[in-house]
Design a protein around this motif. Sequence first.
Motif, short mmCIF file in Angstrom:
data_model
loop_
_atom_site.label_atom_id
_atom_site.label_comp_id
_atom_site.label_asym_id
_atom_site.label_seq_id
_atom_site.Cartn_x
_atom_site.Cartn_y
_atom_site.Cartn_z
N TRP A 11 0.84 -1.20 0.00
CA TRP A 11 0.00 0.00 0.00
C TRP A 11 0.87 1.25 0.00
O TRP A 11 2.07 1.18 0.33
N ALA A 12 0.27 2.39 -0.37
CA ALA A 12 0.97 3.67 -0.32
C ALA A 12 0.01 4.74 0.17
O ALA A 12 -1.20 4.67 -0.08
N ALA A 13 0.55 5.71 0.89
CA ALA A 13 -0.22 6.90 1.28
C ALA A 13 0.70 8.10 1.20
O ALA A 13 1.85 8.04 1.65
N PRO A 14 0.23 9.21 0.61
CA PRO A 14 1.11 10.34 0.33
C PRO A 14 1.22 11.33 1.48
O PRO A 14 0.36 11.40 2.36
N GLY A 15 2.28 12.13 1.42
CA GLY A 15 2.32 13.36 2.19
C GLY A 15 1.45 14.40 1.51
O GLY A 15 0.76 14.12 0.51
N ARG A 16 1.48 15.63 2.02
CA ARG A 16 0.65 16.67 1.43
C ARG A 16 1.33 18.03 1.57
O ARG A 16 2.19 18.24 2.42
N GLY A 68 -14.31 -2.46 5.46
CA GLY A 68 -15.30 -1.69 4.71
C GLY A 68 -15.24 -0.20 4.94
O GLY A 68 -16.25 0.50 4.76
N LEU A 69 -14.09 0.33 5.34
CA LEU A 69 -13.95 1.77 5.59
C LEU A 69 -13.81 2.53 4.29
O LEU A 69 -13.13 2.08 3.36
N GLY A 70 -14.43 3.70 4.22
CA GLY A 70 -14.21 4.61 3.11
C GLY A 70 -13.05 5.53 3.39
O GLY A 70 -12.49 5.54 4.50
N PRO A 71 -12.64 6.35 2.41
CA PRO A 71 -11.49 7.25 2.61
C PRO A 71 -11.65 8.19 3.80
O PRO A 71 -10.69 8.41 4.55
N CYS A 97 -7.90 11.02 0.99
CA CYS A 97 -9.02 11.32 0.09
C CYS A 97 -8.65 12.02 -1.21
O CYS A 97 -9.53 12.28 -2.03
N SER A 98 -7.38 12.35 -1.43
CA SER A 98 -7.01 13.14 -2.60
C SER A 98 -7.07 12.32 -3.89
O SER A 98 -7.02 11.09 -3.88
N THR A 99 -7.18 13.05 -5.00
CA THR A 99 -7.11 12.44 -6.33
C THR A 99 -6.08 13.18 -7.16
O THR A 99 -5.80 14.36 -6.93
N ALA A 100 -5.54 12.50 -8.15
CA ALA A 100 -4.51 13.09 -9.01
C ALA A 100 -5.08 14.26 -9.79
O ALA A 100 -6.23 14.23 -10.24
N GLY A 101 -4.29 15.31 -9.92
CA GLY A 101 -4.68 16.44 -10.74
C GLY A 101 -5.69 17.38 -10.13
O GLY A 101 -6.21 18.26 -10.81
N SER A 141 -1.50 14.56 -6.48
CA SER A 141 -1.31 13.11 -6.60
C SER A 141 -2.42 12.36 -5.90
O SER A 141 -3.17 12.93 -5.11
N PRO A 142 -2.53 11.05 -6.16
CA PRO A 142 -3.62 10.28 -5.55
C PRO A 142 -3.37 10.01 -4.06
O PRO A 142 -2.23 10.00 -3.59
N GLY A 143 -4.47 9.75 -3.35
CA GLY A 143 -4.41 9.46 -1.93
C GLY A 143 -4.08 8.01 -1.64
O GLY A 143 -3.62 7.26 -2.51
N ALA A 144 -4.33 7.59 -0.40
CA ALA A 144 -3.98 6.25 0.06
C ALA A 144 -4.62 5.19 -0.84
O ALA A 144 -5.79 5.29 -1.21
#
Length: 410
Positions: free
Chosen positions: A50-55, A174-177, A206-210, A403-406
């Motif tokens: 898995w991956a999760a970004p900084g911000r 079953g967790l959402g972002p 919760c982020s999405t690319a772009g 960039s995309p989120g987790a």
Amino acid sequence: MNFHPGPGRPQDGPFDLSPAGDGPDSRGTVVGSVQDGFAAALGGVPDGVWAAPGRVNLIGEHTDYSEGFALPIAIPQATFLAAAARDDGLLRLHSTQGDGRTTVLRTEELKPGAVTTWAAYPAGVVWALNESGYPVGGADLYFDSHVPTGAGLSSSAALECVVAAAYNDLYELGLGPVDIALVAQHAENAFAGVPCGAMDQMASACSTAGRALHLDTRSMTAISIPFDPEQAGLHLLVVDTRVKHDLGDGAYAALRHGCEAAAGHLGLGALRDLPAARLPDAVRSLPADLGRLVRHVVTENARVEQAVALLNSGDIAGLGPVLSAGHASLRDDYRTSCPETDLAVDAAVAAGALGARMTGGGFGGSVIALVPGGRVAAVTEAVTTAFRSAGYAAPGIFPVVPSPGARRLL
């Protein structure tokens, strides 16, 4: 879910390393690397990666714990995790950036204050899940973080969110972002002892690319806003001042308590509820040290709305002056800047940046600068030269894109 703040904080941040990418060219290499690292350090084959970004936060700083607005983006730099579930209650944690040792804990013994190293962040997520009614067990967790620690880029949120995302899949929760973000925030508040708002974790989960994330921290709603600076001929640069900050050292908590005290004095549930028209009277009615906090929060919320309107109209360049106004407010009213961040902002703008500001909790960390494509080299050189002339350590300067989120990679 119900979340309640509590005691305890780790004595050091999760990791310390140079930034690196998480783009298509590097992903396969990183996935293979953490799989190999997992096998060498913990044995066996992980159940997934898995991956999760900084911000970075474009605007809306220190507003989340006053139920206000923020506009963060996830960045390419991420924390990667190879993980496998265990059925014996053991939690084994190993980091590429660590000292070579594996931390071994028992899930039933986890409690706030029991872990005082970087392991408090992932262990806190496991505790928070159980505390919130999700009965989860142990796991083997192998981390490789590409988010610099202490740089105001939310290395702790990336670490927490990647664990929450992995546990969500490993234990079929079953967790959402948003749920993942709130579990991660609960871990940081109650287990690691940092009284942060939810902005960092929401950006990581919760982020999405772009796109940027228009976040309302009262309703916990997040709306994706178009943000593609490169299409507009612009670049968003991060300047890591190398001044490490620690949000658990008491200064952050003092600011939050000041905002809560001011809201109480004004008869408000949160400073988000103060209309701009009432701001002058409100500031005059408060002690000076509280009035300036209120002025920052109210004007910063307005800057978020201004930035959203600019981005929705396609005027990314118009964001520049908003960034600079936000920095002036953080410097003069909230007083979370420092000489290095001020110098980075001033040097970047003087060299052609459209605007710049401190990003993150403050007291060090990073600056973001919105720079025309043709001025990137000049801005980089100007900031580097200014730091050298002032006798500061050389800053780290690198571009970021939304960039995309987790997410699960394998």
